[in-house]
Design a protein around this motif. Sequence first.
Motif: not given
Length: 237
Positions: A171-178, A217-226
């Motif tokens: 969750a922190e990775v996704a937040r920071a990268l996004g 500026t960042g944007a999160l396009l996808y985050e999941d753990a299929p």
Amino acid sequence: MLVAAAVCPCPPLLVPEVAAGAAPEMDAARSACADALGVLAAARPDLLVVVGTAEQSGRGSYPQGTRGSFRGFGVDLDVRLGPVTDTVGERELPPSLAVAAWLLQRTGWADAPIEGLGVGETLAPERCVEAGREIGARAGRVALLVMGDASACRTLKAPGYLDERAAPFDAEVARALGAADVAAVQALDAELAHELKAAGRAPWQILAGAAEAADLTGALLYEDAPYGVGYVVATWS
């Protein structure tokens, strides 16, 4: 200077021929990766550097046109890291860069010369940042395609089994990268990332080094753990 970056996961399952019957499960991730590469193209870079983890024998630089293969995954499929040039390397691309090459071929990349870089999963954060700074100074307009997965411990059936630390880490990775949060990416715990089998940590911190003075500026396009493995797609521009 770094003008754009795309962060993509690098499981061979992104390649439909490898995923076979499970291919539709990764459709959303593939679509997000294609959108991320579009952001790179729109930035009109002078150079695209593709960074991914590699075993000891696969570390170092790869010139444009280097061949990769998915034969190790039971599929008779070859790729190349951009168009062939006069300086094609003899070594084959490591899997992370082979997936990147497949993504670039799929989207028809022809927007800038390409170079590949294979790095060790355990490369120290300070060395990652230093490498990123050097990449950022390589050309007037540099773009980065950063290949790496988050934790592999999100479920009982994940490659690393279930670890309760994995979801908060991802969750922190996704937040920071996004958010293109350079400081937060640089601060990711290398030891924890290793324990959680998060192979993307070193490439992400190389990105953070390259982006220090870029004000992107960042944007999160996808985050999941299929499959119990965290996959993140983000753009910095």
